[in-house]
Design an enzyme around this catalytic site. Structure first.
Site, PDB file in Angstrom:
ATOM      1  N   HIS A 279       5.566  -4.467   1.087  1.00 47.76           N
ATOM      2  CA  HIS A 279       6.391  -3.342   1.550  1.00 47.76           C
ATOM      3  C   HIS A 279       5.589  -2.583   2.588  1.00 47.76           C
ATOM      4  O   HIS A 279       4.415  -2.903   2.828  1.00 47.76           O
ATOM      5  CB  HIS A 279       6.815  -2.445   0.388  1.00 47.76           C
ATOM      6  CG  HIS A 279       5.703  -1.711  -0.298  1.00 47.76           C
ATOM      7  ND1 HIS A 279       4.651  -2.357  -0.905  1.00 47.76           N
ATOM      8  CD2 HIS A 279       5.465  -0.379  -0.475  1.00 47.76           C
ATOM      9  CE1 HIS A 279       3.830  -1.462  -1.433  1.00 47.76           C
ATOM     10  NE2 HIS A 279       4.294  -0.249  -1.182  1.00 47.76           N
TER      11      HIS A 279
ATOM     12  N   ASP B 261      -0.551   2.315   2.980  1.00 42.83           N
ATOM     13  CA  ASP B 261      -1.750   1.749   2.344  1.00 42.83           C
ATOM     14  C   ASP B 261      -1.682   0.235   2.177  1.00 42.83           C
ATOM     15  O   ASP B 261      -2.633  -0.387   1.712  1.00 42.83           O
ATOM     16  CB  ASP B 261      -2.028   2.437   0.988  1.00 42.83           C
ATOM     17  CG  ASP B 261      -0.866   2.355   0.009  1.00 42.83           C
ATOM     18  OD1 ASP B 261       0.298   2.456   0.450  1.00 42.83           O
ATOM     19  OD2 ASP B 261      -1.118   2.186  -1.201  1.00 42.83           O
TER      20      ASP B 261
ATOM     21  N   HIS C  69      10.720  -0.374  -6.065  1.00 46.32           N
ATOM     22  CA  HIS C  69       9.770   0.616  -5.567  1.00 46.32           C
ATOM     23  C   HIS C  69      10.552   1.678  -4.793  1.00 46.32           C
ATOM     24  O   HIS C  69      11.771   1.590  -4.690  1.00 46.32           O
ATOM     25  CB  HIS C  69       8.726  -0.101  -4.706  1.00 46.32           C
ATOM     26  CG  HIS C  69       7.506   0.707  -4.422  1.00 46.32           C
ATOM     27  ND1 HIS C  69       6.882   1.493  -5.356  1.00 46.32           N
ATOM     28  CD2 HIS C  69       6.765   0.839  -3.279  1.00 46.32           C
ATOM     29  CE1 HIS C  69       5.833   2.073  -4.800  1.00 46.32           C
ATOM     30  NE2 HIS C  69       5.746   1.700  -3.549  1.00 46.32           N
TER      31      HIS C  69
ATOM     32  N   ASP D 255       3.671  -3.048  -5.155  1.00 43.63           N
ATOM     33  CA  ASP D 255       3.990  -1.825  -5.900  1.00 43.63           C
ATOM     34  C   ASP D 255       5.381  -1.949  -6.521  1.00 43.63           C
ATOM     35  O   ASP D 255       6.348  -2.240  -5.825  1.00 43.63           O
ATOM     36  CB  ASP D 255       4.002  -0.613  -4.953  1.00 43.63           C
ATOM     37  CG  ASP D 255       2.630  -0.333  -4.353  1.00 43.63           C
ATOM     38  OD1 ASP D 255       1.698  -1.116  -4.616  1.00 43.63           O
ATOM     39  OD2 ASP D 255       2.510   0.667  -3.623  1.00 43.63           O
TER      40      ASP D 255
ATOM     41  N   HIS E 174      -4.331  -2.047  -7.936  1.00 43.69           N
ATOM     42  CA  HIS E 174      -3.684  -0.866  -7.353  1.00 43.69           C
ATOM     43  C   HIS E 174      -3.874   0.340  -8.286  1.00 43.69           C
ATOM     44  O   HIS E 174      -2.923   0.975  -8.724  1.00 43.69           O
ATOM     45  CB  HIS E 174      -2.185  -1.156  -7.120  1.00 43.69           C
ATOM     46  CG  HIS E 174      -1.520  -0.215  -6.157  1.00 43.69           C
ATOM     47  ND1 HIS E 174      -0.909   0.946  -6.568  1.00 43.69           N
ATOM     48  CD2 HIS E 174      -1.355  -0.260  -4.816  1.00 43.69           C
ATOM     49  CE1 HIS E 174      -0.384   1.564  -5.513  1.00 43.69           C
ATOM     50  NE2 HIS E 174      -0.656   0.856  -4.444  1.00 43.69           N
TER      51      HIS E 174
HETATM   52 ZN   LIG Z   1       0.593   1.158  -2.731  1.00 36.87          ZN
HETATM   53 ZN   LIG Z   2       4.057   1.656  -2.235  1.00 34.49          ZN
END
Ligand SMILES: [Zn+2]
Ligand SMILES: [Zn+2]
Length: 304
Positions: free
Chosen positions: A60, A64, A137, A208, A266
Site C-alpha cells: 500500500h 513508510d 487497512h 499493514d 511492523h
Molecule cells: Zn506501515
Molecule cells: Zn499503513
C-alpha cells in the site's frame, strides 16, 4: 533458493535498531522487494542482499512503505542499470509511482514498468506466481502470496530402463513431462517413471492489515506467514482504530490458516526492545511464532 532478509521491521517511524518496512526475497535468480520504506537501500548494503532487484511489490502507499524507492531507483540509475524494473502495487500505484520516478532525479537510465494490481489477479514471474489479495487497512492495500510452481516428481531411471527407455535424451524428455516412444512402438508416459509432482513453497506477506479471512485463505498451508504485528494486547483498541493487528491476532490467523511458521513484524516503537511481550501473547495461540529483527535472514527449505 528462497532466502528472506528483513530490511526494516518498525512501524511508522524508524528507531536506532529498526528501519522502516522492507523485505528482500531472493528466489533462484530473481530478487524481489516487498515494500521499500525510507532507508531500505542502505539496509540492503548493510545486509548484503545485492541490488539486482527484478521487481518491487508494494502492499500500500503509506509513506513508510514506499518512500525508499525514490532514492533506490536513483542509485540504480547512477550505477548504470539497464535492466527494466517492475513495480507492482494496488491503486493509486500508477499515479504515485509515476510522480516518484521524477522526484529528485532526472530521467532514469532504465525502464520502470508500473503495474497497478487488483486482488486475485496473479502476476507471473520465473517459476513462481505473485498473487495480490485484498487486506483491510486504512487505504487501498493488498497482501502478497509468493507461490512457487510445482516441481516434477522424482525420476526413477531403473523403471525407465525396465520399460525399454534408453538412457540419454529420452530420460530428459520424460523428466520434462514429454512421453517417449521406445523400440516396438510402445509409448512410455512420464507418470510411469516419475513420482507425483512436489508442491512448491508458499510465502505470504500481509503488509499493514487487520486480521482478515483473506489472509487465512492466502496463507492456507503456507510455509511462512509474515504478518502485521504493530501492537500488543494493551493496544487492541488502537489496532482496530488504526487498522493494524496485534501479535495475538496475527497468531490466530496463522493457526486458522495452518501455516507452518509465523514471523511478526511492523512493530510499534513501544515494542522496539520488548519483543518478549509480543511473543508471550502470540505463542499461546500459535507456537511457531518469531518476531522479526532487522537483518534477520530466513531460508525456506524445499518441501519434501
Ligand atoms: Zn506501515
Ligand atoms: Zn499503513
Amino acid at each position: 533458493m528462497l532466502r528472506l532478509t528483513f530490511l526494516g521491521t518498525s512501524a511508522a517511524q524508524p528507531t536506532i535498531g529498526r528501519n522502516l518496512t522492507g523485505l528482500a526475497v531472493r528466489r533462484e535468480r530473481e530478487l524481489f522487494l516487498f515494500d521499500c520504506g525510507e532507508g531500505t537501500q542502505r539496509q540492503m548494503i548493510r545486509y548484503g542482499t545485492g541490488f539486482d532487484v527484478a521487481a518491487i511489490c508494494f502492499t500500500h502507499f503509506h509513506a513508510d512503505h514506499y518512500l525508499g524507492a525514490i532514492g533506490f531507483l536513483r542509485t540504480l540509475s547512477m550505477q548504470g542499470r539497464v535492466e527494466p524494473m517492475d513495480l507492482y502495487g494496488p491503486k493509486p500505484a500508477r499515479k504515485l509511482l509515476d510522480v516518484m520516478l521524477f522526484t529528485g532525479t532526472e530521467k532514469l537510465a532504465f525502464e520502470v514498468r508500473i503495474h497497478e494490481v487488483k486482488a486475485g489477479e496473479p502476476v507471473r514471474r520465473d517459476g513462481c506466481t505473485l498473487l495480490p489479495y485484498a487486506t483491510q487497512h486504512k487505504i487501498a492495500s493488498c497482501g502478497w502470496a509468493l507461490l512457487e510452481d510445482e516441481r516434477p516428481g522424482l525420476f526413477h531411471p531403473d523403471k525407465a530402463l525396465a520399460l525399454g527407455v534408453p538412457s540419454g535424451p529420452a530420460f530428459g524428455a520424460l523428466q520434462r513431462g514429454v512421453p517417449v516412444e521406445v523400440a516396438g512402438g510402445r509409448v512410455v508416459r512420464p507418470e510411469e517413471v516419475l513420482d507425483a509432482p512436489r508442491r512448491g513453497r508458499r510465502l505470504v506477506v500481509t503488509g499493514d492489515t487487520r486480521p482478515c479471512p483473506a489472509t487465512v485463505e492466502a496463507a492456507r498451508g503456507a510455509d511462512l506467514l509474515i504478518h502485521d504485528s504493530t501492537f500488543g494486547d494493551a493496544e487492541a483498541g488502537r489496532a482496530v482504530e488504526t487498522m493494524h493487528a496485534t501479535a495475538r491476532e496475527a497468531a490466530v490467523v496463522a493457526r486458522e490458516a495452518g501455516a507452518a511458521r509465523l514471523v511478526l513484524t511492523h512493530l510499534s516503537t513501544r515494542y522496539d526492545k520488548d519483543v518478549a511481550t509480543l511473543l508471550e501473547q502470540a505463542r499461546p495461540e500459535f507456537a511457531a511464532t518469531e518476531v522479526a529483527s532487522d537483518g534477520l535472514v530466513i531460508e525456506l527449505p524445499l518441501p519434501e
